[in-house]
Write a protein that holds these residues in place. Sequence first.
Motif, PDB file in Angstrom:
ATOM      1  N   THR A  17       0.838  -1.197   0.000  1.00  0.00           N
ATOM      2  CA  THR A  17       0.000   0.000   0.000  1.00  0.00           C
ATOM      3  C   THR A  17       0.871   1.245   0.000  1.00  0.00           C
ATOM      4  O   THR A  17       1.857   1.327   0.722  1.00  0.00           O
ATOM      5  CB  THR A  17      -0.907   0.023   1.247  1.00  0.00           C
ATOM      6  OG1 THR A  17      -1.712  -1.156   1.241  1.00  0.00           O
ATOM      7  CG2 THR A  17      -1.790   1.250   1.267  1.00  0.00           C
ATOM      8  N   GLU A  18       0.476   2.221  -0.817  1.00  0.00           N
ATOM      9  CA  GLU A  18       1.222   3.480  -0.869  1.00  0.00           C
ATOM     10  C   GLU A  18       0.257   4.643  -0.703  1.00  0.00           C
ATOM     11  O   GLU A  18      -0.770   4.715  -1.372  1.00  0.00           O
ATOM     12  CB  GLU A  18       1.994   3.608  -2.181  1.00  0.00           C
ATOM     13  CG  GLU A  18       2.909   4.804  -2.181  1.00  0.00           C
ATOM     14  CD  GLU A  18       3.880   4.813  -3.357  1.00  0.00           C
ATOM     15  OE1 GLU A  18       4.613   5.803  -3.487  1.00  0.00           O
ATOM     16  OE2 GLU A  18       3.910   3.839  -4.128  1.00  0.00           O
ATOM     17  N   TRP A  19       0.591   5.550   0.197  1.00  0.00           N
ATOM     18  CA  TRP A  19      -0.175   6.773   0.428  1.00  0.00           C
ATOM     19  C   TRP A  19       0.518   7.889  -0.347  1.00  0.00           C
ATOM     20  O   TRP A  19       1.408   8.549   0.152  1.00  0.00           O
ATOM     21  CB  TRP A  19      -0.246   7.100   1.912  1.00  0.00           C
ATOM     22  CG  TRP A  19      -0.833   6.003   2.735  1.00  0.00           C
ATOM     23  CD1 TRP A  19      -0.186   5.188   3.616  1.00  0.00           C
ATOM     24  CD2 TRP A  19      -2.197   5.589   2.765  1.00  0.00           C
ATOM     25  NE1 TRP A  19      -1.048   4.288   4.176  1.00  0.00           N
ATOM     26  CE2 TRP A  19      -2.297   4.511   3.670  1.00  0.00           C
ATOM     27  CE3 TRP A  19      -3.348   6.003   2.095  1.00  0.00           C
ATOM     28  CZ2 TRP A  19      -3.511   3.861   3.932  1.00  0.00           C
ATOM     29  CZ3 TRP A  19      -4.541   5.354   2.356  1.00  0.00           C
ATOM     30  CH2 TRP A  19      -4.617   4.303   3.270  1.00  0.00           C
ATOM     31  N   ALA A  23      -3.245  10.716  -3.387  1.00  0.00           N
ATOM     32  CA  ALA A  23      -4.215  10.043  -2.515  1.00  0.00           C
ATOM     33  C   ALA A  23      -4.516  10.889  -1.288  1.00  0.00           C
ATOM     34  O   ALA A  23      -5.672  10.953  -0.840  1.00  0.00           O
ATOM     35  CB  ALA A  23      -3.690   8.669  -2.100  1.00  0.00           C
ATOM     36  N   ASN A  24      -3.510  11.555  -0.738  1.00  0.00           N
ATOM     37  CA  ASN A  24      -3.730  12.440   0.403  1.00  0.00           C
ATOM     38  C   ASN A  24      -4.655  13.588   0.015  1.00  0.00           C
ATOM     39  O   ASN A  24      -5.556  13.961   0.776  1.00  0.00           O
ATOM     40  CB  ASN A  24      -2.400  12.993   0.921  1.00  0.00           C
ATOM     41  CG  ASN A  24      -1.535  11.929   1.557  1.00  0.00           C
ATOM     42  OD1 ASN A  24      -2.029  10.968   2.132  1.00  0.00           O
ATOM     43  ND2 ASN A  24      -0.229  12.093   1.442  1.00  0.00           N
ATOM     44  N   ALA A  27      -8.226  12.362  -0.388  1.00  0.00           N
ATOM     45  CA  ALA A  27      -8.853  12.038   0.897  1.00  0.00           C
ATOM     46  C   ALA A  27      -9.494  13.264   1.530  1.00  0.00           C
ATOM     47  O   ALA A  27     -10.585  13.168   2.103  1.00  0.00           O
ATOM     48  CB  ALA A  27      -7.828  11.427   1.845  1.00  0.00           C
ATOM     49  N   GLY A  69       0.029   5.129   9.407  1.00  0.00           N
ATOM     50  CA  GLY A  69      -1.155   5.513   8.650  1.00  0.00           C
ATOM     51  C   GLY A  69      -2.176   6.313   9.421  1.00  0.00           C
ATOM     52  O   GLY A  69      -2.776   7.235   8.885  1.00  0.00           O
ATOM     53  N   ASN A  90      -3.771   0.531   8.665  1.00  0.00           N
ATOM     54  CA  ASN A  90      -3.568   1.590   7.677  1.00  0.00           C
ATOM     55  C   ASN A  90      -2.103   1.755   7.282  1.00  0.00           C
ATOM     56  O   ASN A  90      -1.709   2.790   6.748  1.00  0.00           O
ATOM     57  CB  ASN A  90      -4.102   2.925   8.217  1.00  0.00           C
ATOM     58  CG  ASN A  90      -5.606   2.957   8.202  1.00  0.00           C
ATOM     59  OD1 ASN A  90      -6.228   2.775   7.163  1.00  0.00           O
ATOM     60  ND2 ASN A  90      -6.200   3.149   9.361  1.00  0.00           N
ATOM     61  N   GLY A  94       4.497   6.135   2.731  1.00  0.00           N
ATOM     62  CA  GLY A  94       3.976   7.481   2.595  1.00  0.00           C
ATOM     63  C   GLY A  94       4.886   8.522   3.203  1.00  0.00           C
ATOM     64  O   GLY A  94       6.021   8.242   3.601  1.00  0.00           O
ATOM     65  N   ARG A  98       2.678  12.199   7.745  1.00  0.00           N
ATOM     66  CA  ARG A  98       1.327  11.657   7.906  1.00  0.00           C
ATOM     67  C   ARG A  98       1.094  11.189   9.343  1.00  0.00           C
ATOM     68  O   ARG A  98       0.058  11.473   9.942  1.00  0.00           O
ATOM     69  CB  ARG A  98       1.136  10.505   6.928  1.00  0.00           C
ATOM     70  CG  ARG A  98      -0.225   9.846   6.993  1.00  0.00           C
ATOM     71  CD  ARG A  98      -0.261   8.645   6.033  1.00  0.00           C
ATOM     72  NE  ARG A  98      -1.538   8.008   6.081  1.00  0.00           N
ATOM     73  CZ  ARG A  98      -2.542   8.249   5.237  1.00  0.00           C
ATOM     74  NH1 ARG A  98      -2.397   9.125   4.268  1.00  0.00           N
ATOM     75  NH2 ARG A  98      -3.686   7.604   5.358  1.00  0.00           N
ATOM     76  N   HIS A 142      -0.214  17.751   6.957  1.00  0.00           N
ATOM     77  CA  HIS A 142      -0.792  16.471   7.365  1.00  0.00           C
ATOM     78  C   HIS A 142      -1.594  16.592   8.657  1.00  0.00           C
ATOM     79  O   HIS A 142      -2.516  15.812   8.883  1.00  0.00           O
ATOM     80  CB  HIS A 142       0.297  15.400   7.457  1.00  0.00           C
ATOM     81  CG  HIS A 142       0.612  14.844   6.117  1.00  0.00           C
ATOM     82  ND1 HIS A 142      -0.145  13.865   5.524  1.00  0.00           N
ATOM     83  CD2 HIS A 142       1.566  15.169   5.215  1.00  0.00           C
ATOM     84  CE1 HIS A 142       0.338  13.594   4.338  1.00  0.00           C
ATOM     85  NE2 HIS A 142       1.375  14.370   4.121  1.00  0.00           N
TER      86      HIS A 142
END
Length: 191
Positions: A17-19, A23-24, A27, A69, A90, A94, A98, A142
Amino acid sequence: MGTVLAALHASPFRPATEWTAQANAEAVMTAAADLMPLDADLATRAQALATPLAARLAGTAFDPVLVHGDFSADQVVMGDVAPVILDWDNVGLGDPARDLGSFLARMDAQVIDGLLTQDQADDRGAALPQGYGTVPTSMALHHARALMLLLTEGFRNRHPDWSARTQKMMVRIEQVLGTMTTHHASGMRGS
């Protein structure tokens, strides 16, 4: 906790999984849109906060590291030797900011909910980066991102005053974003 978090971020483990920055950004836009069926006025205000925040998040460059996460104090237990981080649902690659921002946002939520005083939150919020070391420049972004993701939490948890809680969250987002602007402007003046 900051030292343990820094060690986590230095781990060579690379989950699938990559944030990403995009994607940020998405969100925070989704968080604002989620308010629309609940309260159109709150959603409009959230959209006004989310749009510039999303643009800044999308443009944030970072070297991806292992991140928890949704890091917060309630995701940590004190072990015999060191704090132990729990709840890895999560985890991903990333921006290390975050996790720091998530921690600060949860402190803010606990102040709003009357679980912590502002002084307690300020002390804990200052201690984490001290233990962490060099703080990523995107930490405030963040922090605001994580606050945006908490906007509907009061409704989901059936707080009778969820609307007022959401408004307080938005005030805090404005403060965090205002602090970023002030720090950026004062840094430019000193250049």
